[in-house]
Design an enzyme around this catalytic site. Structure first.
Site, short mmCIF file in Angstrom:
data_model
loop_
_atom_site.label_atom_id
_atom_site.label_comp_id
_atom_site.label_asym_id
_atom_site.label_seq_id
_atom_site.Cartn_x
_atom_site.Cartn_y
_atom_site.Cartn_z
N ASP A 41 0.85 -1.19 0.00
CA ASP A 41 0.00 0.00 0.00
C ASP A 41 0.88 1.23 0.00
O ASP A 41 1.73 1.40 0.87
CB ASP A 41 -0.88 -0.02 1.26
N GLU A 72 -0.88 -1.08 -6.16
CA GLU A 72 -2.16 -0.52 -6.55
C GLU A 72 -1.96 0.48 -7.68
O GLU A 72 -0.90 1.08 -7.81
CB GLU A 72 -2.83 0.16 -5.36
N ASP A 116 -3.32 1.25 6.86
CA ASP A 116 -2.48 0.92 5.71
C ASP A 116 -2.14 -0.57 5.66
O ASP A 116 -2.05 -1.16 4.58
CB ASP A 116 -1.20 1.76 5.73
#
Ligand SMILES: [Zn+2]
Length: 286
Positions: free
Chosen positions: A94, A185, A267
């Site tokens: 992340d 991501e 996170d």
């Protein structure tokens, strides 16, 4: 000597005018501790010892070079290398604001400690610059100072990113500790808005750099890189019970699931969700 008559004799340089004289030899080459046996030349004493590989390699050919009166030999060898296939777990990563990156295996890339300090210094230097008279010597000095602080910040960030990404995907890590897959991501998820605040602009640049480094270092280490689609709600999902929150404000640092009562760093929960991304089911989240 007429064409075709040339016999294999002592090798010749291609031209006496080339700056670097060198020739190539193929055949049986033997490397001993202090000397090397070359095809057509025989044994030659080595001045520098311990540099050439002498065991577990197949010597195929070499190139002899002359530079400033010294002779150099470089070997072309074939070597079996150990199985590089990573065997570690899938790691979700992340990319964030408070921390540069949080990994599902617990690794984190923190913002460099000196950064806050440097940003303040930068602001001060920029204000000072704006007060200096155009074209003056003092203005030039102030401008140089601003540039230097920019460079410091860049170096601080790059250093943190290099160390952080290597800690997760470096080629030098043993295969069982190297993830088979990392999941990153899509950066649009973070809404990379056009932002004119300096700190934010620098931060966005860092995220791009982190991703770039994870990608190329993974390629070196045989790690597959997967992208979570931009609609995958990694921050809203509970990684344990898979239920999705309607909303998750940016200010909420802790993920609290009202169904299974998971309480966890926001996170880290997102990274764990990324690790569980099913590449085939991305469309569901649209
Ligand atoms: Zn839950």
């Amino acid at each position: 000597m007429a064409a075709g008559e040339e016999k294999a004799g002592f090798p010749k340089f291609k031209s006496k005018h080339t700056a670097r004289k060198s020739f190539y030899l193929e055949g049986s080459i033997t490397v001993a501790a202090k000397e090397i046996r070359l095809p057509r030349i025989g044994w030659a004493r080595l001045k520098e010892k311990g540099y050439l590989p002498c065991s577990d390699v197949r010597n195929l050919s070499c190139r002899i070079t002359e530079r400033a009166g010294r002779w150099f030999v470089s070997l072309f060898v074939e070597e079996e290398i150990a199985d590089m296939t990573p065997r570690g777990e899938i790691v979700g990563i992340d990319l964030g604001i408070n921390r540069l990156a949080t990994c599902s295996n617990g690794a984190v890339i923190e913002n460099p400690k000196q950064l806050k300090h440097s940003l303040k210094k930068l602001q001060r230097a920029q204000r000072a610059l704006s007060r200096k008279q155009k074209g003056s010597k003092n203005r030039a000095k102030a401008r140089a100072k601003v540039a230097q602080i920019h460079l410091d910040i860049r170096n601080q960030r790059l250093d943190a990113i290099h160390k952080g990404t290597s800690a997760v995907v470096a080629k030098t890590k043993p295969a069982h500790q190297r993830p088979q897959v990392i999941v990153l991501e899509d950066l649009h998820v973070k809404g990379m808005v056009k932002n004119h605040r300096l700190a934010q602009a620098l931060h966005d640049a860092s995220l791009g750099e982190i991703r770039r480094q994870f990608e190329y270092k993974s390629a070196w280490s045989g790690i597959e890189v997967r992208m979570a689609g931009r609609w995958y709600p990694s921050t809203k999902l509970c990684h344990r019970c898979k239920r999705k929150k309607a909303d998750m404000a940016l200010s909420e640092r802790i993920y609290r699931c009202e169904h299974c009562h998971l309480t966890m760093d926001r996170d880290l929960n997102a990274a764990l969700n990324l690790a569980q991304v099913d590449p085939l089911k991305q469309a569901e989240y649209r």
